[in-house]
Design a protein around this motif. Structure first.
Motif, PDB file in Angstrom:
ATOM      1  N   LEU A  90     -26.141  34.669  61.919  1.00  0.00           N
ATOM      2  CA  LEU A  90     -26.638  34.700  60.478  1.00  0.00           C
ATOM      3  C   LEU A  90     -25.679  35.190  59.528  1.00  0.00           C
ATOM      4  O   LEU A  90     -25.925  34.848  58.440  1.00  0.00           O
ATOM      5  N   ALA A  91     -24.676  35.648  60.015  1.00  0.00           N
ATOM      6  CA  ALA A  91     -23.645  36.162  59.059  1.00  0.00           C
ATOM      7  C   ALA A  91     -23.248  35.240  58.108  1.00  0.00           C
ATOM      8  O   ALA A  91     -23.202  33.795  58.317  1.00  0.00           O
ATOM      9  N   PRO A  92     -22.664  35.389  56.949  1.00  0.00           N
ATOM     10  CA  PRO A  92     -22.302  34.434  56.052  1.00  0.00           C
ATOM     11  C   PRO A  92     -21.074  33.428  56.186  1.00  0.00           C
ATOM     12  O   PRO A  92     -20.392  33.940  57.046  1.00  0.00           O
ATOM     13  N   ARG A  93     -21.580  32.168  55.822  1.00  0.00           N
ATOM     14  CA  ARG A  93     -20.353  31.396  56.158  1.00  0.00           C
ATOM     15  C   ARG A  93     -19.777  30.980  54.963  1.00  0.00           C
ATOM     16  O   ARG A  93     -20.238  30.185  54.079  1.00  0.00           O
ATOM     17  N   ARG A  94     -18.544  31.237  54.748  1.00  0.00           N
ATOM     18  CA  ARG A  94     -17.961  31.176  53.348  1.00  0.00           C
ATOM     19  C   ARG A  94     -18.780  31.614  52.127  1.00  0.00           C
ATOM     20  O   ARG A  94     -19.483  32.642  52.339  1.00  0.00           O
ATOM     21  N   GLU A  95     -18.844  31.025  51.307  1.00  0.00           N
ATOM     22  CA  GLU A  95     -19.619  31.205  49.985  1.00  0.00           C
ATOM     23  C   GLU A  95     -20.753  30.563  50.098  1.00  0.00           C
ATOM     24  O   GLU A  95     -21.560  30.563  49.008  1.00  0.00           O
ATOM     25  N   ARG A  96     -21.243  30.014  50.982  1.00  0.00           N
ATOM     26  CA  ARG A  96     -22.464  29.187  51.015  1.00  0.00           C
ATOM     27  C   ARG A  96     -23.705  29.901  51.000  1.00  0.00           C
ATOM     28  O   ARG A  96     -23.759  31.108  51.918  1.00  0.00           O
ATOM     29  N   PRO A  97     -24.623  29.769  50.224  1.00  0.00           N
ATOM     30  CA  PRO A  97     -25.772  30.771  50.040  1.00  0.00           C
ATOM     31  C   PRO A  97     -26.852  30.855  51.259  1.00  0.00           C
ATOM     32  O   PRO A  97     -27.020  29.614  52.120  1.00  0.00           O
ATOM     33  N   ALA A  98     -27.234  32.172  51.543  1.00  0.00           N
ATOM     34  CA  ALA A  98     -27.990  32.104  52.720  1.00  0.00           C
ATOM     35  C   ALA A  98     -29.391  31.059  52.907  1.00  0.00           C
ATOM     36  O   ALA A  98     -29.653  30.685  54.017  1.00  0.00           O
ATOM     37  N   SER A  99     -29.845  31.109  51.920  1.00  0.00           N
ATOM     38  CA  SER A  99     -31.046  30.112  51.545  1.00  0.00           C
ATOM     39  C   SER A  99     -30.778  28.573  51.901  1.00  0.00           C
ATOM     40  O   SER A  99     -31.664  27.868  51.831  1.00  0.00           O
ATOM     41  N   SER A 100     -29.495  28.362  51.749  1.00  0.00           N
ATOM     42  CA  SER A 100     -29.072  26.776  52.206  1.00  0.00           C
ATOM     43  C   SER A 100     -28.934  26.571  53.575  1.00  0.00           C
ATOM     44  O   SER A 100     -28.472  25.475  53.959  1.00  0.00           O
ATOM     45  N   ARG A 101     -29.089  27.531  54.498  1.00  0.00           N
ATOM     46  CA  ARG A 101     -28.595  27.462  55.857  1.00  0.00           C
ATOM     47  C   ARG A 101     -30.119  27.423  56.611  1.00  0.00           C
ATOM     48  O   ARG A 101     -30.379  28.524  56.793  1.00  0.00           O
ATOM     49  N   LEU A 146      -9.993  48.052  61.469  1.00  0.00           N
ATOM     50  CA  LEU A 146     -10.637  46.854  61.137  1.00  0.00           C
ATOM     51  C   LEU A 146     -10.437  46.224  59.684  1.00  0.00           C
ATOM     52  O   LEU A 146     -10.687  47.119  58.869  1.00  0.00           O
ATOM     53  N   VAL A 147      -9.673  45.308  59.508  1.00  0.00           N
ATOM     54  CA  VAL A 147      -9.315  45.024  58.256  1.00  0.00           C
ATOM     55  C   VAL A 147      -9.643  43.360  58.007  1.00  0.00           C
ATOM     56  O   VAL A 147     -10.052  42.669  58.814  1.00  0.00           O
ATOM     57  N   HIS A 148     -10.031  43.267  56.618  1.00  0.00           N
ATOM     58  CA  HIS A 148     -10.246  41.790  56.255  1.00  0.00           C
ATOM     59  C   HIS A 148      -9.097  41.317  55.886  1.00  0.00           C
ATOM     60  O   HIS A 148      -8.278  41.546  54.816  1.00  0.00           O
ATOM     61  N   GLU A 153     -14.136  33.474  51.092  1.00  0.00           N
ATOM     62  CA  GLU A 153     -14.054  31.842  50.668  1.00  0.00           C
ATOM     63  C   GLU A 153     -13.282  30.968  51.571  1.00  0.00           C
ATOM     64  O   GLU A 153     -13.542  29.932  51.627  1.00  0.00           O
ATOM     65  N   LEU A 154     -12.444  31.546  52.352  1.00  0.00           N
ATOM     66  CA  LEU A 154     -11.830  30.969  53.256  1.00  0.00           C
ATOM     67  C   LEU A 154     -12.322  30.716  54.651  1.00  0.00           C
ATOM     68  O   LEU A 154     -12.283  29.768  55.300  1.00  0.00           O
ATOM     69  N   THR A 155     -13.145  31.929  55.072  1.00  0.00           N
ATOM     70  CA  THR A 155     -13.808  31.872  56.188  1.00  0.00           C
ATOM     71  C   THR A 155     -14.582  33.210  56.407  1.00  0.00           C
ATOM     72  O   THR A 155     -14.329  34.304  56.113  1.00  0.00           O
ATOM     73  N   GLY A 156     -16.001  32.885  56.997  1.00  0.00           N
ATOM     74  CA  GLY A 156     -16.650  34.103  57.192  1.00  0.00           C
ATOM     75  C   GLY A 156     -16.102  35.038  58.343  1.00  0.00           C
ATOM     76  O   GLY A 156     -16.663  36.109  58.415  1.00  0.00           O
ATOM     77  N   ASP A 157     -15.393  34.325  59.136  1.00  0.00           N
ATOM     78  CA  ASP A 157     -14.840  35.274  60.210  1.00  0.00           C
ATOM     79  C   ASP A 157     -13.378  35.915  59.775  1.00  0.00           C
ATOM     80  O   ASP A 157     -12.429  35.293  60.189  1.00  0.00           O
TER      81      ASP A 157
END
Length: 168
Positions: A90-101, A146-148, A153-157
């Motif tokens: 359920l974690a975010p995928r790039r900048e796609r709104p959760a309500s669109s998934r 643990l670093v970002h 915007e490139l990847t949710g992972d």
């Protein structure tokens, strides 16, 4: 490199988006293959560090997961781990709104929360899993962060386990 008395070969495990259980297995194998427990003056191979970008948390398996004992400390069972893996999707995928998934919307309805809250649950599940991995590595003699490593915007992972062997 040569330290004046012995030839050592330090190794670093490097992986970029090695999926789920494959990451746990590769870290376990690297730890086993490159033990640093030799007598002073002997030549040795050692795992000097790990640089690993995590992904596909939903593809983890309880039997091979590195942080099982830390989940148990928190009172979480194998069945709880299965839910954590499922919810990690359920974690975010790039900048796609959760309500669109659709998956997020459907799970949010099942859980009785908003899609944004479901996406936050997914992020927290991933963080829990990565934190357990970090604790495992720390218990095996590493300084761990643990670093970002890139923006969402490139990847949710975008979480990297970065660790180096403690010396001394």
């Amino acid at each position: 490199c040569r330290d004046g008395t012995a030839l050592t070969r330090d190794c670093v495990l490097l992986s970029n988006h090695l999926c789920g259980a494959a990451l746990d297995s590769s870290i376990r194998c690297a730890l086993s293959a490159w033990q640093s427990e030799t007598q002073p003056g002997d030549s040795s191979d050692a795992l000097a560090g790990v640089v690993a970008v995590t992904c596909c948390h939903h593809a983890c398996a309880f039997g091979s997961f590195l942080g099982r004992e830390y989940l148990a400390e928190a009172g979480l069972s194998a069945a709880d781990f299965e839910a954590i893996c499922r919810w990690s999707r359920l974690a975010p995928r790039r900048e796609r709104p959760a309500s669109s998934r659709p998956r997020v919307v459907e799970m949010a309805q099942q859980l009785g929360c908003t899609p944004d809250e479901a996406a936050e649950l997914g992020m927290r599940c991933r963080h829990l899993m990565d934190s357990c991995r970090a604790r495992y590595l720390a218990a095996h003699g590493f300084d761990v962060s643990l670093v970002h490593h890139v923006g969402v915007e490139l990847t949710g992972d975008n979480v990297m386990i970065l660790c180096t062997r403690k010396h001394g």
